[in-house]
Motif scaffolding. Structure first.
Motif, PDB file in Angstrom:
ATOM      1  N   THR A   1       3.489  13.446   6.293  1.00  0.00           N
ATOM      2  CA  THR A   1       3.135  11.945   5.950  1.00  0.00           C
ATOM      3  C   THR A   1       3.811  11.098   4.973  1.00  0.00           C
ATOM      4  OG1 THR A   1       0.857  13.077   6.283  1.00  0.00           O
ATOM      5  CG2 THR A   1       0.913  10.793   5.549  1.00  0.00           C
ATOM      6  N   THR A   2       4.457  11.503   3.850  1.00  0.00           N
ATOM      7  CA  THR A   2       5.122  10.702   2.993  1.00  0.00           C
ATOM      8  C   THR A   2       6.275  10.204   3.790  1.00  0.00           C
ATOM      9  OG1 THR A   2       5.867  12.823   1.858  1.00  0.00           O
ATOM     10  CG2 THR A   2       3.974  11.450   0.974  1.00  0.00           C
ATOM     11  N   GLN A   3       6.876  11.219   4.495  1.00  0.00           N
ATOM     12  CA  GLN A   3       8.110  10.839   5.101  1.00  0.00           C
ATOM     13  C   GLN A   3       7.944   9.465   6.118  1.00  0.00           C
ATOM     14  OE1 GLN A   3       9.081  14.725   6.016  1.00  0.00           O
ATOM     15  NE2 GLN A   3      11.100  14.500   5.402  1.00  0.00           N
ATOM     16  N   TYR A   4       6.554   9.654   7.073  1.00  0.00           N
ATOM     17  CA  TYR A   4       6.260   8.376   7.783  1.00  0.00           C
ATOM     18  C   TYR A   4       6.454   7.175   6.791  1.00  0.00           C
ATOM     19  CZ  TYR A   4       4.836  11.058  12.006  1.00  0.00           C
ATOM     20  OH  TYR A   4       4.945  11.872  12.858  1.00  0.00           O
ATOM     21  N   ALA A   5       5.573   7.176   5.655  1.00  0.00           N
ATOM     22  CA  ALA A   5       5.542   6.060   4.848  1.00  0.00           C
ATOM     23  C   ALA A   5       6.856   5.682   4.374  1.00  0.00           C
ATOM     24  CB  ALA A   5       4.612   6.437   3.666  1.00  0.00           C
ATOM     25  N   ARG A   6       7.553   6.416   4.158  1.00  0.00           N
ATOM     26  CA  ARG A   6       9.191   5.870   3.520  1.00  0.00           C
ATOM     27  C   ARG A   6       9.776   5.448   4.722  1.00  0.00           C
ATOM     28  NH1 ARG A   6       8.666  10.901   0.903  1.00  0.00           N
ATOM     29  NH2 ARG A   6       8.785  10.780  -1.385  1.00  0.00           N
TER      30      ARG A   6
ATOM     31  N   SER B   1       0.681  -1.110  -0.048  1.00  0.00           N
ATOM     32  CA  SER B   1       0.083  -0.103   0.000  1.00  0.00           C
ATOM     33  C   SER B   1       0.816   1.143  -0.017  1.00  0.00           C
ATOM     34  CB  SER B   1      -1.240   0.004   0.946  1.00  0.00           C
ATOM     35  OG  SER B   1      -1.719  -1.028   1.136  1.00  0.00           O
ATOM     36  N   CYS B   2       2.098   1.186   0.796  1.00  0.00           N
ATOM     37  CA  CYS B   2       2.707   2.400   0.867  1.00  0.00           C
ATOM     38  C   CYS B   2       3.615   2.610  -0.207  1.00  0.00           C
ATOM     39  CB  CYS B   2       3.462   2.489   2.179  1.00  0.00           C
ATOM     40  SG  CYS B   2       2.363   2.751   3.703  1.00  0.00           S
ATOM     41  N   ASN B   3       4.007   1.542  -0.815  1.00  0.00           N
ATOM     42  CA  ASN B   3       4.690   1.740  -2.266  1.00  0.00           C
ATOM     43  C   ASN B   3       3.893   2.397  -3.185  1.00  0.00           C
ATOM     44  OD1 ASN B   3       7.490   0.812  -1.616  1.00  0.00           O
ATOM     45  ND2 ASN B   3       6.801  -1.315  -1.524  1.00  0.00           N
ATOM     46  N   GLU B   4       2.764   1.956  -3.263  1.00  0.00           N
ATOM     47  CA  GLU B   4       1.634   2.259  -4.138  1.00  0.00           C
ATOM     48  C   GLU B   4       1.667   3.855  -4.183  1.00  0.00           C
ATOM     49  OE1 GLU B   4      -3.005   2.146  -5.089  1.00  0.00           O
ATOM     50  OE2 GLU B   4      -2.106   0.146  -5.069  1.00  0.00           O
ATOM     51  N   MET B   5       1.447   4.358  -2.724  1.00  0.00           N
ATOM     52  CA  MET B   5       1.181   5.602  -2.718  1.00  0.00           C
ATOM     53  C   MET B   5       2.391   6.354  -2.855  1.00  0.00           C
ATOM     54  SD  MET B   5       0.205   7.577   1.015  1.00  0.00           S
ATOM     55  CE  MET B   5       2.125   7.886   1.419  1.00  0.00           C
ATOM     56  N   LEU B   6       3.480   5.999  -2.333  1.00  0.00           N
ATOM     57  CA  LEU B   6       4.568   6.742  -2.718  1.00  0.00           C
ATOM     58  C   LEU B   6       4.973   6.680  -3.918  1.00  0.00           C
ATOM     59  CD1 LEU B   6       6.802   5.518   0.321  1.00  0.00           C
ATOM     60  CD2 LEU B   6       5.911   7.778  -0.082  1.00  0.00           C
ATOM     61  N   GLN B   7       4.864   5.745  -4.852  1.00  0.00           N
ATOM     62  CA  GLN B   7       5.310   5.749  -6.466  1.00  0.00           C
ATOM     63  C   GLN B   7       4.336   6.736  -7.116  1.00  0.00           C
ATOM     64  OE1 GLN B   7       5.172   1.691  -7.311  1.00  0.00           O
ATOM     65  NE2 GLN B   7       7.158   1.394  -6.480  1.00  0.00           N
ATOM     66  N   ALA B   8       3.202   6.963  -6.419  1.00  0.00           N
ATOM     67  CA  ALA B   8       2.143   7.566  -7.598  1.00  0.00           C
ATOM     68  C   ALA B   8       1.646   9.016  -6.966  1.00  0.00           C
ATOM     69  CB  ALA B   8       0.837   6.689  -7.678  1.00  0.00           C
ATOM     70  N   THR B   9       2.225   9.145  -5.824  1.00  0.00           N
ATOM     71  CA  THR B   9       1.800  10.621  -4.921  1.00  0.00           C
ATOM     72  C   THR B   9       2.642  11.676  -5.647  1.00  0.00           C
ATOM     73  OG1 THR B   9       1.352   9.635  -2.965  1.00  0.00           O
ATOM     74  CG2 THR B   9       1.860  11.902  -2.789  1.00  0.00           C
ATOM     75  N   THR B  10       2.060  12.851  -6.087  1.00  0.00           N
ATOM     76  CA  THR B  10       2.727  13.836  -6.581  1.00  0.00           C
ATOM     77  C   THR B  10       2.434  15.215  -5.662  1.00  0.00           C
ATOM     78  OG1 THR B  10       0.999  14.378  -7.989  1.00  0.00           O
ATOM     79  CG2 THR B  10       2.846  13.178  -8.966  1.00  0.00           C
ATOM     80  N   VAL B  11       3.253  16.306  -6.048  1.00  0.00           N
ATOM     81  CA  VAL B  11       2.840  17.554  -5.131  1.00  0.00           C
ATOM     82  C   VAL B  11       2.047  18.414  -6.028  1.00  0.00           C
ATOM     83  CG1 VAL B  11       3.715  19.618  -4.131  1.00  0.00           C
ATOM     84  CG2 VAL B  11       4.988  17.220  -3.853  1.00  0.00           C
ATOM     85  N   ALA B  12       0.751  18.793  -5.973  1.00  0.00           N
ATOM     86  CA  ALA B  12      -0.025  19.470  -6.624  1.00  0.00           C
ATOM     87  C   ALA B  12       0.304  21.142  -6.354  1.00  0.00           C
ATOM     88  CB  ALA B  12      -1.458  19.262  -6.175  1.00  0.00           C
ATOM     89  N   GLU B  13       0.757  21.335  -5.181  1.00  0.00           N
ATOM     90  CA  GLU B  13       1.112  22.923  -5.079  1.00  0.00           C
ATOM     91  C   GLU B  13       1.789  22.601  -3.501  1.00  0.00           C
ATOM     92  OE1 GLU B  13      -2.878  25.151  -3.481  1.00  0.00           O
ATOM     93  OE2 GLU B  13      -3.055  24.181  -5.604  1.00  0.00           O
ATOM     94  N   VAL B  14       2.281  23.690  -3.109  1.00  0.00           N
ATOM     95  CA  VAL B  14       2.726  23.875  -1.615  1.00  0.00           C
ATOM     96  C   VAL B  14       1.656  23.395  -0.681  1.00  0.00           C
ATOM     97  CG1 VAL B  14       3.933  25.217  -0.163  1.00  0.00           C
ATOM     98  CG2 VAL B  14       4.385  25.433  -2.335  1.00  0.00           C
TER      99      VAL B  14
ATOM    100  N   THR C   1      -6.874   4.864  -4.258  1.00  0.00           N
ATOM    101  CA  THR C   1      -7.305   3.472  -4.388  1.00  0.00           C
ATOM    102  C   THR C   1      -7.233   3.146  -2.886  1.00  0.00           C
ATOM    103  OG1 THR C   1      -4.966   2.902  -4.157  1.00  0.00           O
ATOM    104  CG2 THR C   1      -5.802   3.069  -6.333  1.00  0.00           C
ATOM    105  N   LEU C   2      -7.948   1.901  -2.604  1.00  0.00           N
ATOM    106  CA  LEU C   2      -7.933   1.538  -1.522  1.00  0.00           C
ATOM    107  C   LEU C   2      -6.570   1.158  -0.620  1.00  0.00           C
ATOM    108  CD1 LEU C   2      -9.701   0.389   0.991  1.00  0.00           C
ATOM    109  CD2 LEU C   2      -9.646  -1.900  -0.117  1.00  0.00           C
ATOM    110  N   ALA C   3      -5.767   0.699  -1.502  1.00  0.00           N
ATOM    111  CA  ALA C   3      -4.524   0.276  -0.874  1.00  0.00           C
ATOM    112  C   ALA C   3      -3.866   1.625  -0.594  1.00  0.00           C
ATOM    113  CB  ALA C   3      -3.770  -0.611  -1.970  1.00  0.00           C
ATOM    114  N   SER C   4      -3.595   2.873  -1.299  1.00  0.00           N
ATOM    115  CA  SER C   4      -3.082   3.797  -1.162  1.00  0.00           C
ATOM    116  C   SER C   4      -3.719   4.594  -0.029  1.00  0.00           C
ATOM    117  CB  SER C   4      -3.358   4.702  -2.346  1.00  0.00           C
ATOM    118  OG  SER C   4      -2.537   6.122  -2.130  1.00  0.00           O
ATOM    119  N   GLY C   5      -4.945   4.445   0.062  1.00  0.00           N
ATOM    120  CA  GLY C   5      -5.728   5.237   1.118  1.00  0.00           C
ATOM    121  C   GLY C   5      -5.693   4.472   2.342  1.00  0.00           C
ATOM    122  N   PHE C   6      -5.313   3.211   2.669  1.00  0.00           N
ATOM    123  CA  PHE C   6      -4.776   2.627   3.567  1.00  0.00           C
ATOM    124  C   PHE C   6      -3.559   2.979   4.059  1.00  0.00           C
ATOM    125  CE2 PHE C   6      -2.624  -1.027   5.994  1.00  0.00           C
ATOM    126  CZ  PHE C   6      -3.614  -1.318   6.889  1.00  0.00           C
TER     127      PHE C   6
END
Length: 132
Positions: free
Chosen positions: A90-95, A30-43, A51-56
């Motif tokens: 939050t993304t650093q927690y996931a990493r 789940s975290c791999n999916e979230m980290l690979q597909a997450t982008t920064v929209a703005e600051v 997806t369910l996995a990314s949301g988890f």
């Protein structure tokens, strides 16, 4: 009778999937999916996959991020025993969790929230010099 058997089978499968969803393997994926597909929209804003996995993963990390700040009245030590700087995202927690899970594949069958907390305690242990 078929109706009862079908419902029993359905609920047994649902419970099996629910318990599977809470293990380290699911959290890692789940975290791999979230980290690979997450982008920064703005600051300050992230675009994460819907997806369910990314949301988890995102929900688990956000919850840990909020609980890391929890402190009982009259106590110096945080309730979770963590010393996470407030700037950690939050993304650093996931990493951190992904890195821990990849280093400990023998633990992937363990419960996901316990593994995530263990990873964060290893990365940010509490000490009396903790600045919060």
């Amino acid at each position: 009778m078929r109706y009862v058997a079908a419902n029993t089978l359905f609920f047994a499968l649902a419970l099996t999937q629910a318990s599977h969803a809470a293990d380290g393997s699911f959290l890692l994926n789940s975290c791999n999916e979230m980290l690979q597909a997450t982008t920064v929209a703005e600051v300050g804003k992230l675009n994460a996959p819907d997806t369910l996995a990314s949301g988890f993963c995102f929900g688990s990390m956000t919850t840990l991020q909020q609980l890391a700040r929890l402190q009982w009245s009259g106590q110096d030590e945080p309730a979770l025993g963590l010393c996470v700087p407030p700037a950690v995202r939050t993304t650093q927690y996931a990493r951190i969790v992904v890195k821990y899970l990849q280093a400990h594949p023998e633990r992937l069958h363990d419960e996901s929230s316990f593994l995530a907390l263990t990873a964060l305690r290893e990365a940010y242990p509490y000490s009396s010099s903790c600045i919060r």
